[in-house]
Design a protein around this motif. Structure first.
Motif, PDB file in Angstrom:
ATOM      1  N   GLY A 173     109.970  36.560  38.744  1.00 37.71           N
ATOM      2  CA  GLY A 173     110.789  37.595  38.088  1.00 37.71           C
ATOM      3  C   GLY A 173     110.656  38.972  38.724  1.00 37.71           C
ATOM      4  N   PHE A 174     109.768  39.085  39.733  1.00 40.99           N
ATOM      5  CA  PHE A 174     109.552  40.402  40.349  1.00 40.99           C
ATOM      6  C   PHE A 174     110.839  40.943  41.001  1.00 40.99           C
ATOM      7  CE2 PHE A 174     108.628  42.439  44.497  1.00 40.99           C
ATOM      8  CZ  PHE A 174     108.213  43.674  44.010  1.00 40.99           C
ATOM      9  N   LEU A 175     111.431  40.094  41.830  1.00 38.89           N
ATOM     10  CA  LEU A 175     112.636  40.560  42.534  1.00 38.89           C
ATOM     11  C   LEU A 175     113.751  40.891  41.555  1.00 38.89           C
ATOM     12  CD1 LEU A 175     112.769  38.194  45.632  1.00 38.89           C
ATOM     13  CD2 LEU A 175     112.079  40.596  45.540  1.00 38.89           C
ATOM     14  N   ARG A 176     113.844  40.045  40.531  1.00 38.13           N
ATOM     15  CA  ARG A 176     114.896  40.305  39.554  1.00 38.13           C
ATOM     16  C   ARG A 176     114.695  41.695  38.921  1.00 38.13           C
ATOM     17  NH1 ARG A 176     114.567  36.862  34.705  1.00 38.13           N
ATOM     18  NH2 ARG A 176     113.414  38.656  33.984  1.00 38.13           N
ATOM     19  N   SER A 177     113.431  42.022  38.586  1.00 35.77           N
ATOM     20  CA  SER A 177     113.183  43.337  37.962  1.00 35.77           C
ATOM     21  C   SER A 177     113.566  44.473  38.906  1.00 35.77           C
ATOM     22  CB  SER A 177     111.729  43.518  37.581  1.00 35.77           C
ATOM     23  OG  SER A 177     111.166  42.325  37.206  1.00 35.77           O
ATOM     24  N   VAL A 178     113.262  44.297  40.203  1.00 40.27           N
ATOM     25  CA  VAL A 178     113.597  45.361  41.155  1.00 40.27           C
ATOM     26  C   VAL A 178     115.118  45.538  41.217  1.00 40.27           C
ATOM     27  CG1 VAL A 178     113.508  46.086  43.569  1.00 40.27           C
ATOM     28  CG2 VAL A 178     111.526  44.977  42.539  1.00 40.27           C
ATOM     29  N   PHE A 179     115.842  44.422  41.354  1.00 39.22           N
ATOM     30  CA  PHE A 179     117.304  44.524  41.449  1.00 39.22           C
ATOM     31  C   PHE A 179     117.907  45.068  40.156  1.00 39.22           C
ATOM     32  CE2 PHE A 179     116.924  41.554  45.112  1.00 39.22           C
ATOM     33  CZ  PHE A 179     117.595  42.365  46.019  1.00 39.22           C
ATOM     34  N   GLU A 180     117.285  44.702  39.029  1.00 42.84           N
ATOM     35  CA  GLU A 180     117.820  45.228  37.766  1.00 42.84           C
ATOM     36  C   GLU A 180     117.650  46.742  37.695  1.00 42.84           C
ATOM     37  OE1 GLU A 180     117.472  41.340  34.860  1.00 42.84           O
ATOM     38  OE2 GLU A 180     115.932  42.907  34.746  1.00 42.84           O
ATOM     39  N   ALA A 181     116.504  47.213  38.190  1.00 40.39           N
ATOM     40  CA  ALA A 181     116.288  48.670  38.184  1.00 40.39           C
ATOM     41  C   ALA A 181     117.345  49.350  39.062  1.00 40.39           C
ATOM     42  CB  ALA A 181     114.883  48.994  38.673  1.00 40.39           C
ATOM     43  N   LEU A 182     117.608  48.758  40.219  1.00 41.43           N
ATOM     44  CA  LEU A 182     118.637  49.331  41.109  1.00 41.43           C
ATOM     45  C   LEU A 182     119.988  49.340  40.409  1.00 41.43           C
ATOM     46  CD1 LEU A 182     117.685  47.584  44.475  1.00 41.43           C
ATOM     47  CD2 LEU A 182     117.561  50.038  44.001  1.00 41.43           C
ATOM     48  N   ASP A 183     120.269  48.279  39.710  1.00 40.04           N
ATOM     49  CA  ASP A 183     121.549  48.156  39.037  1.00 40.04           C
ATOM     50  C   ASP A 183     121.681  49.197  37.916  1.00 40.04           C
ATOM     51  OD1 ASP A 183     124.032  46.867  38.578  1.00 40.04           O
ATOM     52  OD2 ASP A 183     123.148  46.015  36.755  1.00 40.04           O
ATOM     53  N   ARG A 184     120.586  49.366  37.135  1.00 45.46           N
ATOM     54  CA  ARG A 184     120.641  50.348  36.039  1.00 45.46           C
ATOM     55  C   ARG A 184     120.945  51.741  36.561  1.00 45.46           C
ATOM     56  NH1 ARG A 184     116.865  47.226  33.693  1.00 45.46           N
ATOM     57  NH2 ARG A 184     115.088  48.221  34.671  1.00 45.46           N
ATOM     58  N   HIS A 185     120.492  52.035  37.783  1.00 42.91           N
ATOM     59  CA  HIS A 185     120.730  53.378  38.333  1.00 42.91           C
ATOM     60  C   HIS A 185     121.962  53.399  39.236  1.00 42.91           C
ATOM     61  CE1 HIS A 185     117.051  55.378  36.912  1.00 42.91           C
ATOM     62  NE2 HIS A 185     116.572  54.148  36.900  1.00 42.91           N
ATOM     63  N   SER A 186     122.766  52.373  39.186  1.00 41.38           N
ATOM     64  CA  SER A 186     123.988  52.231  40.018  1.00 41.38           C
ATOM     65  C   SER A 186     123.727  52.628  41.454  1.00 41.38           C
ATOM     66  CB  SER A 186     125.134  53.101  39.510  1.00 41.38           C
ATOM     67  OG  SER A 186     125.259  53.057  38.165  1.00 41.38           O
ATOM     68  N   THR A 187     122.632  52.127  42.029  1.00 39.45           N
ATOM     69  CA  THR A 187     122.345  52.490  43.415  1.00 39.45           C
ATOM     70  C   THR A 187     122.618  51.319  44.340  1.00 39.45           C
ATOM     71  OG1 THR A 187     120.096  52.112  42.695  1.00 39.45           O
ATOM     72  CG2 THR A 187     120.623  54.314  43.444  1.00 39.45           C
ATOM     73  N   SER A 188     123.086  51.671  45.529  1.00 39.53           N
ATOM     74  CA  SER A 188     123.241  50.602  46.506  1.00 39.53           C
ATOM     75  C   SER A 188     122.235  50.838  47.618  1.00 39.53           C
ATOM     76  CB  SER A 188     124.654  50.586  47.057  1.00 39.53           C
ATOM     77  OG  SER A 188     124.953  51.848  47.576  1.00 39.53           O
ATOM     78  N   VAL A 189     121.803  49.755  48.238  1.00 35.48           N
ATOM     79  CA  VAL A 189     120.830  49.872  49.311  1.00 35.48           C
ATOM     80  C   VAL A 189     121.491  49.412  50.605  1.00 35.48           C
ATOM     81  CG1 VAL A 189     118.872  49.539  47.785  1.00 35.48           C
ATOM     82  CG2 VAL A 189     119.923  47.563  48.823  1.00 35.48           C
TER      83      VAL A 189
END
Ligand code: ASP
Ligand code: MG
Length: 513
Positions: A331-347
């Motif tokens: 679930g680690f990666l999922r949490s990281v991507f979710e955080a990115l998503d919550r802040h509407s950021t793209s990498v």
């Protein structure tokens, strides 16, 4: 019909607008629709006015407004002459007083919202398009000013709104097609639009290119011309590398990749509507009508160059996120991507393992709170002053050895690589280096992958070198179709020197040493 878009520097002064009128006149038979940016620097000045007013310094913002007013009135007078100008001045003055009222209101409430910012920035394109339309009319072009806010419909994501194509198509056709059938030349501001309810929006900074493509797609244009102040898209940034040359043909995919990874000529979203409808896009120089610029189409003929171009995007940070010890890896990666998503950021570039992830982002685009949020689940470190170098070319697909030669070249330049990425589409190879290494790395790569053209150049150069003669080089090495060949010869001989220093030069086909 065709769409012709002129950027800020192409309409920066009366002389520049004069040139634009000539260019548009030469395309009259092709039913042009003209899209213009604000005069150069005007949008930045509007932003500055907004900051001043919203921080309470009303007088300073009105002072900036005065100089903006004078610049536009001056250009209008020069272009239209006193009598015709008198007819336009009341329209312009209405905008200036609306703007003044807005700034006074801002100073009172001390807050500039995204919605307010869109309203504020819309004045740049409104003013320039009104002046350009009248300047055309005075020069015998049957121009008709069109309010872009009545044609381009977007969502309400203020400051970077997205077009709603079905409504945009319907409204643009209704407003613009009757003008075209009467042989009129519609002139409209780029960048500005409105929501379906008529609230002003903008497409994001640099968005006039995008407007041109949206209008082109809405009206099924035969082509979209982006007129700017450089010779089209270049093989790399000429400020980094004086040997950079114009790319004659490039595909949509390649150009989109380049725009995304830092090529300043085109707004990254510009090509989407064009790709969607397969409308060719041309990038042309409004100061050099003989240059053929760059043609962007779905497919391109084979090119002898391995890559189409090299770009560098600076102002990048590497963020390393490593799962804190003891935390379940699941679930680690999922949490990281979710955080990115919550802040509407793209990498941009991402490297992943089971317990860690590194990604790059524009430093100024890292949202407040993102890193703190990630620190809850991981150890986070962030390194600024990095850059992404990106080599783009569809022809690399399926060819072995190309990455090796990129990285060998970088190693020869003694530059350290921090991250590497090559997507499955094999259209680009990108990697991250320190920002300060960019000039050295790009120059070296450009020398390697874009050697000065043509065998005659190298042959003649070597003979002259052997005979100890001067450096003037001619022949088919000069790729300038526009008389620029002579000027470039010194540069090319410099490039040739470096080519001849490369081992690979000796085995280049046709290099008859
Ligand atoms: N005037 C706007 C800007 O400076 C849009 C554009 O020029 O494309 O961002
Ligand atoms: Mg622009």
């Amino acid at each position: 019909m065709i769409v012709m878009k002129f950027g800020g520097t192409s309409v920066e002064s009366s002389e520049a607008i004069e040139r634009v009128a000539k260019i548009v006149g030469s395309r009259r038979k092709q039913s042009p629709v003209v899209v213009v940016s604000a005069m150069a620097k005007v949008t930045d000045q509007l932003v500055a006015m907004g900051h001043k007013a919203s921080s309470g310094d009303c007088e300073a913002s009105i002072g900036l407004l005065q100089s903006l007013r004078e610049r536009h009135l001056q250009a209008a007078l020069e272009l239209l002459g006193a009598k015709k100008c008198a007819a336009l001045v009341p329209k312009l003055e209405t905008h200036f007083s609306e703007l003044e009222n807005f700034l006074r209101g801002l100073a009172a409430v001390r807050e500039l919202t995204p919605r307010g910012s869109d309203y504020l920035l819309s004045f740049g394109e409104l003013l320039s398009s009104l002046i350009v339309a009248d300047a055309f009319a005075v020069r015998g072009l049957n121009a008709a000013w069109v309010d872009s806010r009545e044609c381009l419909v977007t969502d309400d994501k203020h400051t970077r709104a997205l077009p709603q194509m079905p409504q945009t198509r319907e409204r643009s056709k209704k407003k613009i097609s009757p003008l075209l059938s009467k042989k009129r030349i519609p002139v409209m501001g780029g960048f500005i639009a409105s929501t379906a309810d008529g609230v002003p929006t903008t497409l994001g900074r640099g968005g006039s290119d995008y407007s041109a493509a949206i209008i082109g797609a809405a009206l099924d244009a035969a082509r979209i011309e982006i007129w700017t102040d450089v010779e089209g898209m270049m093989t790399t940034d000429p400020r980094l590398c004086p040997d950079a040359r114009t790319i004659e043909r490039i595909s949509f995919n390649e150009a989109a990749e380049l725009a995304y990874f830092g090529a300043k000529v085109l707004h990254p979203a510009t090509l989407l509507p064009a790709i969607h409808q397969n409308i060719p896009v041309y990038v042309l120089n409004s100061r050099n009508l003989r240059s053929t610029g760059t043609q962007i189409t779905a497919r391109t003929p084979h090119s002898p160059d391995t890559f189409r171009a090299i770009t560098a995007k600076t102002g990048v940070s590497i963020v390393n996120v490593v799962a804190s010890r003891g935390i379940m890896v699941h679930g680690f990666l999922r949490s990281v991507f979710e955080a990115l998503d919550r802040h509407s950021t793209s990498v941009d570039i991402v490297a992943i393992s089971e317990v860690s992830m590194s990604f790059t982002m524009e430093t100024k685009g890292i949202p407040k709170g993102l890193l703190t949020e990630m620190e809850q689940i991981a150890d986070v470190t962030c390194e600024d002053q990095q850059a992404i170098i990106c080599l783009v070319g569809e022809d690399i697909h399926g060819k072995p050895g190309i990455a090796a030669s990129v990285f060998n070249t970088i190693a020869e330049a003694e530059v350290n690589i921090r991250m590497i990425s090559q997507g499955a589409s094999e259209i680009n190879i990108s990697f991250v280096v320190k920002e300060s290494d960019v000039p050295r790395a790009v120059r070296r790569l450009h020398e390697h992958f874009f050697p000065a053209k043509g065998p005659a150049l190298s042959l003649q150069k070597t003979q002259e070198q052997r005979q100890g003669r001067g450096t003037r080089v001619n022949g088919n090495a000069s790729h300038g179709k526009n008389g620029a060949g002579k000027k470039k010869s010194a540069r090319e001989s410099k490039a040739a020197k470096s080519v001849l220093g490369e081992k690979s030069a000796a085995i280049r086909p046709g290099l008859n040493l």
